[in-house]
Scaffold this motif. Structure first.
Motif, short mmCIF file in Angstrom:
data_model
loop_
_atom_site.label_atom_id
_atom_site.label_comp_id
_atom_site.label_asym_id
_atom_site.label_seq_id
_atom_site.Cartn_x
_atom_site.Cartn_y
_atom_site.Cartn_z
N GLN A 37 -29.75 40.22 5.93
CA GLN A 37 -28.73 41.03 6.59
C GLN A 37 -27.44 40.26 6.80
N LEU A 38 -27.55 39.02 7.25
CA LEU A 38 -26.34 38.23 7.46
C LEU A 38 -25.68 37.87 6.13
N VAL A 39 -26.46 37.63 5.09
CA VAL A 39 -25.89 37.38 3.77
C VAL A 39 -25.17 38.63 3.26
N ALA A 40 -25.74 39.79 3.49
CA ALA A 40 -25.08 41.04 3.09
C ALA A 40 -23.74 41.17 3.83
N TYR A 41 -23.73 40.87 5.11
CA TYR A 41 -22.51 40.92 5.90
C TYR A 41 -21.45 39.98 5.31
N LEU A 42 -21.85 38.73 5.07
CA LEU A 42 -20.92 37.75 4.49
C LEU A 42 -20.43 38.19 3.11
N GLY A 43 -21.30 38.86 2.37
CA GLY A 43 -20.97 39.32 1.03
C GLY A 43 -20.28 40.66 0.97
N ARG A 44 -19.96 41.20 2.14
CA ARG A 44 -19.20 42.44 2.24
C ARG A 44 -19.91 43.65 1.64
N VAL A 45 -21.22 43.69 1.79
CA VAL A 45 -21.99 44.85 1.35
C VAL A 45 -22.77 45.39 2.55
N SER A 46 -23.16 46.65 2.46
CA SER A 46 -23.81 47.28 3.60
C SER A 46 -25.33 47.29 3.51
N ASN A 47 -25.89 46.77 2.42
CA ASN A 47 -27.35 46.81 2.30
C ASN A 47 -27.89 45.51 1.71
N THR A 48 -29.14 45.25 2.03
CA THR A 48 -29.77 44.02 1.55
C THR A 48 -30.24 44.13 0.11
N ARG A 49 -30.29 45.33 -0.44
CA ARG A 49 -30.66 45.49 -1.84
C ARG A 49 -29.68 44.73 -2.74
N VAL A 66 -18.30 35.67 -4.36
CA VAL A 66 -19.01 34.45 -4.77
C VAL A 66 -18.43 33.25 -4.05
N GLN A 67 -17.12 33.14 -3.95
CA GLN A 67 -16.51 32.01 -3.27
C GLN A 67 -16.85 32.01 -1.78
N ARG A 68 -16.86 33.18 -1.17
CA ARG A 68 -17.23 33.28 0.25
C ARG A 68 -18.69 32.85 0.45
N LEU A 69 -19.56 33.26 -0.47
CA LEU A 69 -20.97 32.89 -0.37
C LEU A 69 -21.16 31.39 -0.60
N ARG A 70 -20.42 30.81 -1.55
CA ARG A 70 -20.51 29.37 -1.78
C ARG A 70 -20.05 28.58 -0.55
N THR A 71 -18.96 29.03 0.06
CA THR A 71 -18.48 28.37 1.27
C THR A 71 -19.50 28.52 2.40
N SER A 72 -20.07 29.70 2.53
CA SER A 72 -21.09 29.94 3.55
C SER A 72 -22.31 29.06 3.31
N TYR A 73 -22.69 28.89 2.05
CA TYR A 73 -23.82 28.03 1.69
C TYR A 73 -23.53 26.58 2.10
N TYR A 74 -22.33 26.13 1.82
CA TYR A 74 -21.92 24.77 2.20
C TYR A 74 -22.01 24.60 3.72
N VAL A 75 -21.47 25.56 4.46
CA VAL A 75 -21.52 25.48 5.92
C VAL A 75 -22.96 25.50 6.41
N ALA A 76 -23.77 26.41 5.88
CA ALA A 76 -25.18 26.47 6.29
C ALA A 76 -25.89 25.16 5.97
N GLY A 77 -25.54 24.56 4.84
CA GLY A 77 -26.15 23.29 4.45
C GLY A 77 -25.81 22.15 5.39
N LEU A 108 -15.43 34.28 7.87
CA LEU A 108 -15.75 34.10 6.45
C LEU A 108 -15.77 35.42 5.70
N ARG A 109 -16.06 36.49 6.39
CA ARG A 109 -16.09 37.82 5.75
C ARG A 109 -14.70 38.42 5.60
N THR A 110 -13.84 38.23 6.62
CA THR A 110 -12.61 39.03 6.69
C THR A 110 -11.32 38.29 6.39
#
Length: 131
Positions: A37-49, A66-77, A108-110
């Motif tokens: 759910q949080l990845v979907a939020y970061l990825g600007r989509v409304s569903n986990t599918r 993709v860039q937002r997700l890569r940055t989020s991955y770096y932060v999570a890491g 990171l989303r907005t």
């Protein structure tokens, strides 16, 4: 995401992984730490599918996502080197005093990634260092 004993406190391993992994690997790692759910939020989509499809490679997010997700991955890491997944999830979602009491996930989303990415990374490093 690897949490090996050789991981550096400054997040070098997380950065290298965020650059080297394909999109599916980044999404899978993020999903393991943050949940779909949080990845979907970061990825600007409304569903986990969509997250599942990104992870398995049957669908690709846009370049900006993709860039937002890569940055989020770096932060999570950076954070997962020292904290549990539950703490990392809370950190992403909570109001952060180093980010003008805004949540890292919302920024990171907005916000424009080139402006907010370095601020969120610095806040994650500060939190991981205990400050």
């Amino acid at each position: 995401m690897s949490t090996s004993a050789s991981a550096s406190p400054s997040g070098h391993r997380a950065y290298e992984d965020s650059v080297r992994l394909d999109t599916g690997g980044v999404v899978t790692g993020l999903r393991e730490i943050l949940g779909a759910q949080l990845v979907a939020y970061l990825g600007r989509v409304s569903n986990t599918r969509s997250v599942r499809e990104w992870a398995d490679g049957s669908r690709a997010p846009g370049a900006d996502v993709v860039q937002r997700l890569r940055t989020s991955y770096y932060v999570a890491g950076i954070l997962i080197e020292r904290e549990s997944a539950k703490v990392v999830q809370a950190w992403f979602q909570g109001m952060n005093p180093e980010l003008d009491d805004q949540s890292p996930a919302t920024l990171l989303r907005t916000e424009p990634l080139d402006a907010v990415g370095p601020k969120v990374i610095a806040a994650a490093r500060s939190f991981a260092a205990g400050g």
